[in-house]
Design an enzyme around this catalytic site. Structure first.
Site, PDB file in Angstrom:
ATOM      1  N   GLN A  15      -8.292  -7.398   0.119  1.00  0.00           N
ATOM      2  CA  GLN A  15      -7.781  -7.086  -1.223  1.00  0.00           C
ATOM      3  C   GLN A  15      -8.900  -6.527  -2.091  1.00  0.00           C
ATOM      4  O   GLN A  15      -8.732  -5.548  -2.821  1.00  0.00           O
ATOM      5  CB  GLN A  15      -7.196  -8.339  -1.872  1.00  0.00           C
ATOM      6  CG  GLN A  15      -5.939  -8.843  -1.174  1.00  0.00           C
ATOM      7  CD  GLN A  15      -5.405 -10.111  -1.778  1.00  0.00           C
ATOM      8  OE1 GLN A  15      -5.897 -10.579  -2.810  1.00  0.00           O
ATOM      9  NE2 GLN A  15      -4.393 -10.690  -1.157  1.00  0.00           N
ATOM     10  N   ARG A  75       0.829  -1.218   0.000  1.00  0.00           N
ATOM     11  CA  ARG A  75       0.000   0.000   0.000  1.00  0.00           C
ATOM     12  C   ARG A  75       0.858   1.259   0.000  1.00  0.00           C
ATOM     13  O   ARG A  75       0.470   2.272  -0.595  1.00  0.00           O
ATOM     14  CB  ARG A  75      -0.946  -0.033   1.205  1.00  0.00           C
ATOM     15  CG  ARG A  75      -2.085  -1.063   1.023  1.00  0.00           C
ATOM     16  CD  ARG A  75      -2.655  -1.482   2.358  1.00  0.00           C
ATOM     17  NE  ARG A  75      -3.846  -2.311   2.256  1.00  0.00           N
ATOM     18  CZ  ARG A  75      -3.840  -3.637   2.068  1.00  0.00           C
ATOM     19  NH1 ARG A  75      -2.700  -4.300   1.933  1.00  0.00           N
ATOM     20  NH2 ARG A  75      -4.983  -4.313   2.010  1.00  0.00           N
ATOM     21  N   GLY A  97      -0.967 -12.062  -4.888  1.00  0.00           N
ATOM     22  CA  GLY A  97      -2.375 -11.720  -5.051  1.00  0.00           C
ATOM     23  C   GLY A  97      -2.656 -10.297  -4.620  1.00  0.00           C
ATOM     24  O   GLY A  97      -3.428  -9.574  -5.260  1.00  0.00           O
ATOM     25  N   ARG A 147      -4.779 -23.712   0.471  1.00  0.00           N
ATOM     26  CA  ARG A 147      -4.064 -23.771   1.743  1.00  0.00           C
ATOM     27  C   ARG A 147      -4.786 -24.623   2.789  1.00  0.00           C
ATOM     28  O   ARG A 147      -4.164 -25.067   3.757  1.00  0.00           O
ATOM     29  CB  ARG A 147      -3.870 -22.347   2.253  1.00  0.00           C
ATOM     30  CG  ARG A 147      -2.596 -22.131   2.975  1.00  0.00           C
ATOM     31  CD  ARG A 147      -2.395 -20.668   3.308  1.00  0.00           C
ATOM     32  NE  ARG A 147      -1.364 -20.062   2.508  1.00  0.00           N
ATOM     33  CZ  ARG A 147      -1.122 -18.748   2.496  1.00  0.00           C
ATOM     34  NH1 ARG A 147      -1.858 -17.932   3.216  1.00  0.00           N
ATOM     35  NH2 ARG A 147      -0.144 -18.268   1.766  1.00  0.00           N
ATOM     36  N   ASP A 174      -3.972 -15.489   7.278  1.00  0.00           N
ATOM     37  CA  ASP A 174      -2.711 -16.033   6.770  1.00  0.00           C
ATOM     38  C   ASP A 174      -1.981 -16.896   7.797  1.00  0.00           C
ATOM     39  O   ASP A 174      -0.946 -17.488   7.483  1.00  0.00           O
ATOM     40  CB  ASP A 174      -1.789 -14.886   6.327  1.00  0.00           C
ATOM     41  CG  ASP A 174      -2.330 -14.175   5.091  1.00  0.00           C
ATOM     42  OD1 ASP A 174      -3.072 -14.801   4.310  1.00  0.00           O
ATOM     43  OD2 ASP A 174      -2.007 -12.978   4.914  1.00  0.00           O
TER      44      ASP A 174
HETATM   45  C1  S3P Z   1      -4.157  -9.071   2.212  1.00  0.00           C
HETATM   46  C2  S3P Z   1      -5.395  -9.616   2.381  1.00  0.00           C
HETATM   47  C3  S3P Z   1      -5.628 -11.061   2.569  1.00  0.00           C
HETATM   48  C4  S3P Z   1      -4.345 -11.804   2.930  1.00  0.00           C
HETATM   49  C5  S3P Z   1      -3.183 -11.373   2.081  1.00  0.00           C
HETATM   50  C6  S3P Z   1      -2.931  -9.887   2.250  1.00  0.00           C
HETATM   51  C7  S3P Z   1      -4.043  -7.611   2.029  1.00  0.00           C
HETATM   52  O1  S3P Z   1      -6.145 -11.587   1.369  1.00  0.00           O
HETATM   53  O2  S3P Z   1      -4.522 -13.188   2.780  1.00  0.00           O
HETATM   54  O3  S3P Z   1      -2.011 -12.068   2.428  1.00  0.00           O
HETATM   55  O4  S3P Z   1      -2.911  -7.080   2.130  1.00  0.00           O
HETATM   56  O5  S3P Z   1      -5.067  -6.972   1.764  1.00  0.00           O
HETATM   57  P1  S3P Z   1      -7.735 -11.549   1.013  1.00  0.00           P
HETATM   58  O6  S3P Z   1      -8.128 -10.143   0.856  1.00  0.00           O
HETATM   59  O7  S3P Z   1      -7.867 -12.319  -0.259  1.00  0.00           O
HETATM   60  O8  S3P Z   1      -8.385 -12.239   2.169  1.00  0.00           O
END
Ligand code: S3P
Length: 442
Positions: free
Chosen positions: A174, A31, A99, A356, A325
């Protein structure tokens, strides 16, 4: 990258002792680069995580016209181009294994009148993107994907972004963040409603950069986030605290390795990230918060962790967003507890860097632990010990790799992983740091 696999073995040796600081938080690091790129002027970052995932986000914002420079270990500066100011990239944006980088950047690009190709490694190419593309299309972006909303995909950002009201269909920070980042470029108010609160780093950093963000409670566990569109983001210094998701590995290792006494410095304890610490304490772990303070707008503390007996517990589904996580590491701790641990509501684990839920169960099973997947729940029969001796398939998943090695530090026989190379996506220096505590990793 990752052309060579790197097998690693963890062996039981002695207690873990010492003090260390794990690298900067991955969520905040992504971010910081993205908001820095969307602000006008220079954002200075200290403690940036220099893992591959974050470095790929840095490359992406650079390809979109921001200047990104490294001044020293963790010390970075970003010269941003302003909301809506990204230039069309000459190359495909490759997010590797990440991701978070990919989904947040889909949002950031969706509000700009440019087109870009998004891609990633084999793990990221299997992960769902439709959940993000759907709201971004409502905002006015157009997307072209090869198969069922997966990478690689081409995104054409909105010429006239539309503010939307979006209810998250899954608890995903996310997804929330992608919509808020796209909403920056829209006039009026973009509203995201979440039934369960997820990590709030995007909202907090937007406020830090001067955007108008209102957060209100929604239902029993949720929030309603209202963003005033088209703000001028003003660069602000960012200090990245130590990542609780990385701290999870030395934390669990110290709890399960007899005689251990370890201090983890400056671990971020944002309440929406602190579910693992709460759960381990319920299990009977000795985790003391020393010198609680504020760093970069987040609560942090040094954690003194001592080994001790654990008991099995029920972990409610409502806690999942605050430790999503950390389940692989918790499952390892559960194997060393006495009694059954039931972890509920783990559906989202199926769409992480690997499936996972399955890979966590397999990691325990090959090491002689009785474990069951029941719907979206994971049930571990703790016996206070684990046989070990397994070869764990890590499936391009850094957290499975590190969890398996932690297990090997306390198991009767060594635990081997097929490939440790993905550890560098989130925790560069993991092996060396664990060795500095006395861990036997080779
Ligand atoms: C994250 C959100 C989570 C987490 C990832 C980091 C983030 O994913 O698993 O490691 O930084 O917004 P999801 O939004 O898919 O749950």
């Amino acid at each position: 990258m990752h052309t060579d696999t790197a097998p690693l073995t963890a062996r039981r040796y002695g207690p873990l002792k010492g003090r260390l600081r794990v690298p900067g938080d991955k969520s905040i690091s992504h971010r910081a680069l993205i908001l820095g790129a969307l602000a006008v002027g220079e954002t200075r970052i200290l403690g940036l995580l220099e893992g591959e995932d974050v470095l790929n986000t840095g490359k992406a914002v650079r390809a979109l016209g921001a200047r990104v420079e490294r001044y020293g270990a963790g010390e970075w500066r970003v010269h941003g181009v302003g909301v809506g100011g990204f230039a069309e990239p000459a190359v495909a944006l490759d997010f590797g294994n990440a991701g978070t980088g990919c989904r947040l950047m889909l949002g950031a690009v969706a509000g700009c009148p440019i087109a870009a190709t998004f891609d990633g490694d084999a793990s990221l190419r299997r992960r769902p993107m439709r959940r993000v593309l759907e709201p971004l299309e409502r905002i006015g972006a157009h997307t072209l994907t090869s198969s069922e909303g997966r990478l690689p995909l081409r995104l054409a950002g909105a010429r006239d972004p539309i503010p939307i009201v979006f209810e998250l269909p899954v608890p995903s920070a996310q997804l929330k963040s992608a919509v808020l980042l796209a909403g920056l470029a829209a006039p009026g108010e973009t509203i995201v409603i979440e039934a369960e609160a997820t990590r709030d780093h995007t909202e907090k950093m937007l406020v830090h950069f001067g955007a108008g963000v209102r957060v209100e409670p929604h239902g029993a566990l949720g929030r309603r986030i209202t963003l005033a569109g088209q703000p001028e983001l003003t660069p602000q210094p960012i200090v990245v605290p130590a990542d609780p998701s990385s701290a999870a590995f030395p934390l669990v290792a110290a709890v399960i390795t007899p005689g251990s006494d370890v201090i983890l410095d400056g671990v971020m304890l944002n309440p929406l990230r602190a579910g693992l610490v709460a759960t381990l304490v319920e299990m009977g772990a000795s985790i003391e918060r020393v010198a609680t303070r504020n760093e970069g707008g987040e609560e942090v503390a040094d954690l003194r962790v001592r080994a001790g007996a654990l008991r099995g517990v029920e972990v409610p589904a409502s806690r999942a967003p605050a430790m999503i996580d950390e389940y692989p590491a918790l499952a390892v701790a559960a194997a060393f507890a006495e009694g059954t641990t039931v972890m509920r509501g783990l559906k989202e684990l199926r769409v992480k860097e690997s499936d996972r839920l399955a890979s966590t169960a397999d990691l325990l099973r090959v090491n002689g632990v009785v474990v069951e997947i029941d719907g979206d729940n994971l049930i571990v029969e703790g016996r206070g010990r684990a046989a070990g001796g397994g070869l764990v398939a890590t499936h391009m998943d850094h957290r499975i790799a590190m969890s398996a090695l932690v297990m090997g530090l306390a198991s009767e026989k060594p635990v081997k992983i097929d490939d440790g190379s993905f550890i560098a996506t989130s925790f560069p220096g993991f092996v060396e740091l664990m060795r500095s505590l006395g861990a036997n990793l080779s």
